[in-house]
Design an enzyme around this catalytic site. Structure first.
Site, PDB file in Angstrom:
ATOM      1  N   ASN A 181      -7.435   4.912  -4.769  1.00  0.00           N
ATOM      2  CA  ASN A 181      -6.287   5.692  -4.288  1.00  0.00           C
ATOM      3  C   ASN A 181      -5.041   5.170  -4.997  1.00  0.00           C
ATOM      4  O   ASN A 181      -4.468   4.162  -4.595  1.00  0.00           O
ATOM      5  CB  ASN A 181      -6.176   5.528  -2.761  1.00  0.00           C
ATOM      6  CG  ASN A 181      -4.981   6.266  -2.186  1.00  0.00           C
ATOM      7  OD1 ASN A 181      -4.315   7.043  -2.884  1.00  0.00           O
ATOM      8  ND2 ASN A 181      -4.699   6.026  -0.918  1.00  0.00           N
ATOM      9  N   TRP A 182      -4.657   5.864  -6.044  1.00  0.00           N
ATOM     10  CA  TRP A 182      -3.496   5.399  -6.828  1.00  0.00           C
ATOM     11  C   TRP A 182      -2.173   5.627  -6.104  1.00  0.00           C
ATOM     12  O   TRP A 182      -1.137   5.147  -6.529  1.00  0.00           O
ATOM     13  CB  TRP A 182      -3.445   6.124  -8.176  1.00  0.00           C
ATOM     14  CG  TRP A 182      -4.485   5.717  -9.169  1.00  0.00           C
ATOM     15  CD1 TRP A 182      -5.480   4.790  -9.006  1.00  0.00           C
ATOM     16  CD2 TRP A 182      -4.646   6.232 -10.508  1.00  0.00           C
ATOM     17  NE1 TRP A 182      -6.236   4.696 -10.144  1.00  0.00           N
ATOM     18  CE2 TRP A 182      -5.739   5.571 -11.081  1.00  0.00           C
ATOM     19  CE3 TRP A 182      -3.970   7.184 -11.264  1.00  0.00           C
ATOM     20  CZ2 TRP A 182      -6.162   5.826 -12.388  1.00  0.00           C
ATOM     21  CZ3 TRP A 182      -4.393   7.448 -12.554  1.00  0.00           C
ATOM     22  CH2 TRP A 182      -5.477   6.774 -13.109  1.00  0.00           C
ATOM     23  N   LYS A 183      -2.220   6.437  -5.039  1.00  0.00           N
ATOM     24  CA  LYS A 183      -0.992   6.790  -4.293  1.00  0.00           C
ATOM     25  C   LYS A 183       0.035   7.384  -5.256  1.00  0.00           C
ATOM     26  O   LYS A 183      -0.341   7.974  -6.269  1.00  0.00           O
ATOM     27  CB  LYS A 183      -0.475   5.576  -3.515  1.00  0.00           C
ATOM     28  CG  LYS A 183      -1.556   4.953  -2.627  1.00  0.00           C
ATOM     29  CD  LYS A 183      -1.043   3.956  -1.636  1.00  0.00           C
ATOM     30  CE  LYS A 183      -2.207   3.424  -0.807  1.00  0.00           C
ATOM     31  NZ  LYS A 183      -1.790   2.496   0.230  1.00  0.00           N
ATOM     32  N   HIS A 199      -4.508  10.023   5.630  1.00  0.00           N
ATOM     33  CA  HIS A 199      -4.139   8.627   5.338  1.00  0.00           C
ATOM     34  C   HIS A 199      -3.001   8.221   6.280  1.00  0.00           C
ATOM     35  O   HIS A 199      -2.132   9.038   6.594  1.00  0.00           O
ATOM     36  CB  HIS A 199      -3.700   8.508   3.866  1.00  0.00           C
ATOM     37  CG  HIS A 199      -3.578   7.086   3.439  1.00  0.00           C
ATOM     38  ND1 HIS A 199      -2.506   6.302   3.781  1.00  0.00           N
ATOM     39  CD2 HIS A 199      -4.411   6.288   2.716  1.00  0.00           C
ATOM     40  CE1 HIS A 199      -2.682   5.088   3.283  1.00  0.00           C
ATOM     41  NE2 HIS A 199      -3.826   5.045   2.638  1.00  0.00           N
ATOM     42  N   GLU A 257      -9.249   2.609   8.153  1.00  0.00           N
ATOM     43  CA  GLU A 257      -8.154   1.881   7.508  1.00  0.00           C
ATOM     44  C   GLU A 257      -7.140   1.431   8.555  1.00  0.00           C
ATOM     45  O   GLU A 257      -6.215   2.190   8.893  1.00  0.00           O
ATOM     46  CB  GLU A 257      -7.457   2.788   6.481  1.00  0.00           C
ATOM     47  CG  GLU A 257      -8.330   3.187   5.325  1.00  0.00           C
ATOM     48  CD  GLU A 257      -7.496   3.388   4.054  1.00  0.00           C
ATOM     49  OE1 GLU A 257      -7.906   2.902   3.003  1.00  0.00           O
ATOM     50  OE2 GLU A 257      -6.420   4.018   4.134  1.00  0.00           O
ATOM     51  N   GLY A 301      -2.182  -2.670   2.208  1.00  0.00           N
ATOM     52  CA  GLY A 301      -1.150  -3.169   1.301  1.00  0.00           C
ATOM     53  C   GLY A 301      -0.528  -4.486   1.714  1.00  0.00           C
ATOM     54  O   GLY A 301       0.508  -4.888   1.206  1.00  0.00           O
ATOM     55  N   SER A 352      -6.460  -3.629   1.898  1.00  0.00           N
ATOM     56  CA  SER A 352      -6.361  -4.889   1.146  1.00  0.00           C
ATOM     57  C   SER A 352      -7.703  -5.369   0.595  1.00  0.00           C
ATOM     58  O   SER A 352      -7.971  -6.576   0.563  1.00  0.00           O
ATOM     59  CB  SER A 352      -5.713  -5.987   2.002  1.00  0.00           C
ATOM     60  OG  SER A 352      -4.371  -5.642   2.289  1.00  0.00           O
ATOM     61  N   GLY A 359      -6.481   0.782  -2.581  1.00  0.00           N
ATOM     62  CA  GLY A 359      -5.157   1.154  -3.077  1.00  0.00           C
ATOM     63  C   GLY A 359      -4.700   0.207  -4.170  1.00  0.00           C
ATOM     64  O   GLY A 359      -4.970   0.407  -5.361  1.00  0.00           O
TER      65      GLY A 359
HETATM   66  P1  PGA Z   1      -4.587  -1.189  -0.136  1.00  0.00           P
HETATM   67  O1  PGA Z   1      -4.491   0.384   0.228  1.00  0.00           O
HETATM   68  O2  PGA Z   1      -5.886  -1.392  -0.836  1.00  0.00           O
HETATM   69  O3  PGA Z   1      -3.403  -1.423  -1.039  1.00  0.00           O
HETATM   70  O4  PGA Z   1      -4.499  -1.917   1.148  1.00  0.00           O
HETATM   71  C1  PGA Z   1      -5.589   1.025   0.790  1.00  0.00           C
HETATM   72  C2  PGA Z   1      -5.195   2.411   1.167  1.00  0.00           C
HETATM   73  O5  PGA Z   1      -4.055   2.634   1.594  1.00  0.00           O
HETATM   74  O6  PGA Z   1      -6.005   3.351   1.035  1.00  0.00           O
END
Ligand code: PGA
Length: 223
Positions: A7-9, A102, A151, A157, A187, A207
């Site tokens: 998930n590159w966001k 999300h 999640e 994050g 994470s 992410g």
């Molecule tokens: P993260 O994000 O790996 O940076 O915690 C995961 C997500 O939001 O899908």
């Protein structure tokens, strides 16, 4: 089959996306084991760039039946006069999966379970596969959803990945149908991904560690 979703966001411009793809292709080219895993249904890699990058990533990435693209969200509307929207039907020849619900969508854009249910229906109607993110038992699972990514927001994050025991306890509480694919996100990185080796967890939504092709590749090796 294990799944790993990048998930590159809202990151990367077209040059940065092209560099990611070139680097990832090179890493794949050298790695016969990973290529075999991708070809023999051992692993599915789903890359979810922002909308504006989907086309170029699709053109550049090495072709494997188990290396596919996804979107990070979708419009609640069907195709039509909805300025600025991206309906599922307009993406159905470009992606296979769509991340929905999300926690960033829920908290920053006030997406309710009702909106997510409508989006799920659009995704299914277009022949795409929804990957529903849930924060816990408060988030409802619309009919037709076969992929759930648990999640917990505190783990996203932050570097504070959830423990395996807590993830498995939540899976039980969610009371999913036996055919549902259960993924974890929050994470996940190359140091902690091995903690989640369990037949109960079929994959990961990643992410931060998906933004760097080297880190993401290391995760693919370890899933
Ligand atoms: P993260 O994000 O790996 O940076 O915690 C995961 C997500 O939001 O899908």
């Amino acid at each position: 089959m294990k799944y790993i979703i990048a998930n590159w966001k809202a990151n990367k411009n077209t040059d940065e996306a092209r560099d990611w793809v070139l680097t990832f292709n090179k890493l794949l080219d050298k790695d016969i084991d990973l290529k075999e895993k991708l070809e023999e249904n051992g692993l599915k890699v789903i890359i979810c760039p922002a909308f504006h990058l989907i086309s170029s990533v699709r053109e550049g990435i090495r072709i494997f039946s188990n290396l596919v693209l996804g979107a990070q969200d979708i419009s609640v509307f069907d195709a039509g006069s909805y300025t600025g929207e991206i309906p599922a039907s307009t993406l159905s020849n470009m992606v296979k999966y769509v991340i929905l619900g999300h926690s960033e969508r829920r908290s920053l854009f006030n997406e309710s379970n009702d909106v997510i249910q409508k989006k799920t229906a659009q995704v299914l109607k277009s022949g795409l596969v929804p990957v529903l993110c849930v924060r816990g038992t408060e988030d409802t699972v619309p009919p037709g959803v076969e992929f759930i990514a648990y999640e917990p927001p505190h783990a996203i994050g932050t570097g504070n990945n959830e423990s395996l025991d807590n993830v498995l306890a939540m899976k039980k509480n969610l009371n999913l149908s036996p055919s549902t694919h259960f993924l974890y996100g929050g994470s996940v990185n190359e140091k902690n991904i091995t903690f989640y080796k369990s037949s109960e967890i079929e994959g990961f939504l990643v992410g931060t560690s998906s933004k760097d092709p080297h880190l993401f590749y290391k995760l693919c090796l370890q899933v």
